[in-house]
Write an enzyme that holds these catalytic residues in place. Structure first.
Site, PDB file in Angstrom:
ATOM      1  N   ASP A 292      -0.639  12.965   4.279  1.00 17.95           N
ATOM      2  CA  ASP A 292      -1.696  11.944   4.326  1.00 17.95           C
ATOM      3  C   ASP A 292      -1.082  10.586   4.645  1.00 17.95           C
ATOM      4  O   ASP A 292      -0.880   9.752   3.776  1.00 17.95           O
ATOM      5  CB  ASP A 292      -2.438  11.923   2.983  1.00 17.95           C
TER       6      ASP A 292
ATOM      7  N   ASP B  40      14.710   8.202 -11.370  1.00 17.89           N
ATOM      8  CA  ASP B  40      14.375   7.864  -9.978  1.00 17.89           C
ATOM      9  C   ASP B  40      14.902   6.484  -9.596  1.00 17.89           C
ATOM     10  O   ASP B  40      14.200   5.686  -8.989  1.00 17.89           O
ATOM     11  CB  ASP B  40      12.862   7.936  -9.764  1.00 17.89           C
TER      12      ASP B  40
ATOM     13  N   SER C  27     -15.705  18.711   8.449  1.00 16.50           N
ATOM     14  CA  SER C  27     -15.822  17.254   8.325  1.00 16.50           C
ATOM     15  C   SER C  27     -14.838  16.506   9.218  1.00 16.50           C
ATOM     16  O   SER C  27     -14.936  15.296   9.383  1.00 16.50           O
ATOM     17  CB  SER C  27     -15.579  16.843   6.868  1.00 16.50           C
TER      18      SER C  27
ATOM     19  N   ASP D 265      -2.124   7.818   6.179  1.00 17.72           N
ATOM     20  CA  ASP D 265      -2.834   6.561   5.926  1.00 17.72           C
ATOM     21  C   ASP D 265      -3.282   6.408   4.479  1.00 17.72           C
ATOM     22  O   ASP D 265      -3.886   5.404   4.108  1.00 17.72           O
ATOM     23  CB  ASP D 265      -4.032   6.400   6.872  1.00 17.72           C
TER      24      ASP D 265
ATOM     25  N   PHE E  24      -0.489   6.417  -3.490  1.00 16.59           N
ATOM     26  CA  PHE E  24      -1.374   6.537  -4.646  1.00 16.59           C
ATOM     27  C   PHE E  24      -2.332   5.364  -4.797  1.00 16.59           C
ATOM     28  O   PHE E  24      -3.180   5.375  -5.667  1.00 16.59           O
ATOM     29  CB  PHE E  24      -0.549   6.701  -5.924  1.00 16.59           C
TER      30      PHE E  24
ATOM     31  N   ARG F 148       0.852  -1.189   0.000  1.00 15.12           N
ATOM     32  CA  ARG F 148       0.000   0.000   0.000  1.00 15.12           C
ATOM     33  C   ARG F 148       0.886   1.236   0.000  1.00 15.12           C
ATOM     34  O   ARG F 148       1.885   1.291   0.702  1.00 15.12           O
ATOM     35  CB  ARG F 148      -0.899  -0.010   1.238  1.00 15.12           C
TER      36      ARG F 148
END
EC number: 2.7.11.1
Length: 541
Positions: free
Chosen positions: A441, A215, A409, A443, A102, A99
């Site tokens: 972000d 990369d 939210s 998670d 993206f 995971r």
């Protein structure tokens, strides 16, 4: 898809086996390194060299996979600019393999043949800007262009639906390159030469076929199988571009440890791939990168200064021929840097060459473990501290979060972050805001929650105060024994979805300096405050 660091201010996610991330290892500090200035990310157009331009773009063919229904039509929100198609019509998705920022990589089985593949499912919520979408199309185009070459993952096809773009490719069941080296427990110059030969072969193939990778790093290489003689496969081409004859590239992209000096000066060509391969070779032989510091600015300064350490252990016992090749690959002047073809002909690297079969110092493997695994525990500890920090300490950050979270939210979306930064006077481009979003972000769910925001924005010295470190230690020390045991560490890491069993044991081994099988408070603090190749994470603002 991946991140460049045209200007990256945020908390970065650790690289995981089989994931879709291509994160910068450390983030930019509040000061920019000398010799370069931040600019908006610019994306090269996916033009193929030569006569191939007269043909339809390969990604169109890739998207139009067998079984496409003639009744389906192209949707307005299409990334691939082709008809939507459900990957599950052709493949059965299985367990999650990894995971990243993206999306998720799954094991998948081709329905018609029963053959196993990997399916990288990239959430379209993550493809926000035009640059993101262009990069996605270009990555598919390049993967199909290079598919079938040795040491490059085979690409099967691309399938897009309402929610995701799914890339099906060869399953590399052998895991990450460094994991295999560490697991073997012994290592020789000859083994390092074999690994480097395959990596440089990827560079040679890319350049011959008109592709600049940009990369190269160990995380982007997987092993084709668990077999002892399995091939190394390059799996990630999200920052790659087609080479345009005579073009000078100016985008600052890549991963900090592996970036060539001319990239920082915004004037480079294909020679940068040799530099990155040279950095990997240095790590293979010594266990650490040649240029590292507490901040990305420090790393860049070291790269531009150009001093390479060949005096510290284990370098005195490394052959002069190996050191000669490293020097040639890490020559600061790209015009004088050795080519891929010449690297493959170097006496130390060529098959049956001078590389010794004598084991390299075991400390090298230990350093590799630290280089790869240490930051996972640090990152988790910082998150725990942010969750438990006193409200009065973060009153200002709490108000800032509320101001940015305009719909109340409890999470900050990309649009809210962009508007919030603009109100603060930020002049970041959309691509740069997107990079901040991905960085904070943790998670990977497409938004920044309150704890992620606090972790990314608090001054690091406040997070690492004695009081907060002790609170974090108590969080892990569930039975209040004064020690973090392997069971407690395993429970904590798995609770946050971080690390497999092997990584958990590696982290314990690296931090447990007195080798009693557990982590005491002093060892925990030393780990949190020490400088090591996996650097501390910078602030979002």
């Amino acid at each position: 898809m991946g991140n460049c660091f045209a200007k990256n201010h945020g908390l970065m996610k650790p690289q995981q086996n089989g994931n879709t991330t291509r994160s910068v290892e450390v983030g930019v500090t509040n000061q920019d390194p000398p010799s370069y200035t931040p600019q908006a990310r610019t994306t090269q157009q996916p033009e193929k060299p030569g006569s191939v331009n007269s043909q339809p773009p390969p990604w169109r063919a890739a998207a139009a996979a067998p079984g496409l229904s003639p009744k389906t039509t192209t949707k307005s929100n299409s990334i691939l600019e082709n008809a939507f198609e459900d990957v599950k019509l052709f493949y059965t998705l299985g367990k999650e393999l990894g995971r990243g920022q993206f999306g998720v990589t799954y094991l998948c089985t081709e329905n018609s043949t029963g053959k196993k593949y990997a399916c990288k499912s990239i959430s379209k919520k993550k493809l926000v800007t035009k640059a993101d979408k262009d990069d996605m199309r270009r990555e598919i185009q390049i993967m199909q262009h290079l598919s079938g070459q040795p040491n490059i993952v085979e690409f099967k096809g691309a399938y897009e639906d309402e929610k995701a773009v799914n890339l099906v490719m060869e399953l590399c069941a052998g895991g990450e390159l460094f994991d295999r080296i560490i697991a073997k427990g012994h290592y020789t110059e000859r083994a390092a030469a074999s690994v480097c030969r395959q990596i440089v072969n990827v560079v040679k193939i890319c350049h011959f076929m008109g592709v600049l990778h940009r990369d190269l790093k160990p995380e982007n290489f997987l092993l084709s199988s668990k077999d002892e003689k399995a091939l190394i496969k390059a799996t990630d081409f999200g920052l790659s571009v087609f080479i345009e004859e005579g073009k000078v590239y100016r985008d600052i992209v890549g991963s900090a440890y592996y970036v060539a000096p001319e990239v920082l000066r915004r004037r480079y060509g294909k020679e940068v791939d040799i530099w990155s391969a040279g950095i990997i070779l240095y790590i293979l032989l010594s266990g650490v990168p040649p240029f590292w510091a507490e901040t990305e600015k420090g790393i860049f300064d070291a790269i531009l200064e150009g001093h390479i350490d060949f005096e510290s252990q284990p370098w005195p016992s490394i052959s002069s021929s190996a050191k000669d090749l490293v020097r040639r690959m890490l020559t600061a002047d790209p015009k004088r840097r050795i080519s891929a073809a010449d690297v493959l002909q170097h006496p130390w690297l060529r098959e049956g060459g001078e590389a010794s079969d004598k084991p390299i110092d075991s400390a090298v493997l230990s350093r590799m473990k630290q280089f790869r695994a240490m930051n996972k525990l640090k990152k988790l500890a910082l998150k725990v501290i942010a969750e438990n920090i006193d409200t009065e300490e973060i009153q200002g950050l709490k108000a800032m979060f509320a101001n940015i979270d305009t719909d109340n939210s409890g999470t900050i979306t990309y649009e809210e972050l962009k508007e919030g930064l603009a109100k603060l006077g930020s002049k970041l481009t959309e691509a740069e805001v997107k990079q901040l979003m991905d960085a904070a972000d943790v998670d990977g769910n497409g938004s920044i929650d309150y704890i992620e925001f606090i972790t990314a924005t608090m001054h690091r010295h406040r997070l690492e105060s004695n009081e907060n470190l002790y609170k974090a230690f108590q969080h892990f020390d569930k039975d209040s024994s004064g020690y973090i045991t392997i069971d407690e560490l395993e429970s904590a890491l798995k609770e946050y979805g971080m690390g497999d069993d092997a990584t958990i044991k590696e982290v314990l081994s690296d931090v447990d300096s007195d080798n009693d099988g557990r982590i005491n408070y002093e060892e925990f603090c030393a780990m949190m405050r020490s400088g090591n190749p996996q650097q501390q994470q910078p602030r979002l603002f």
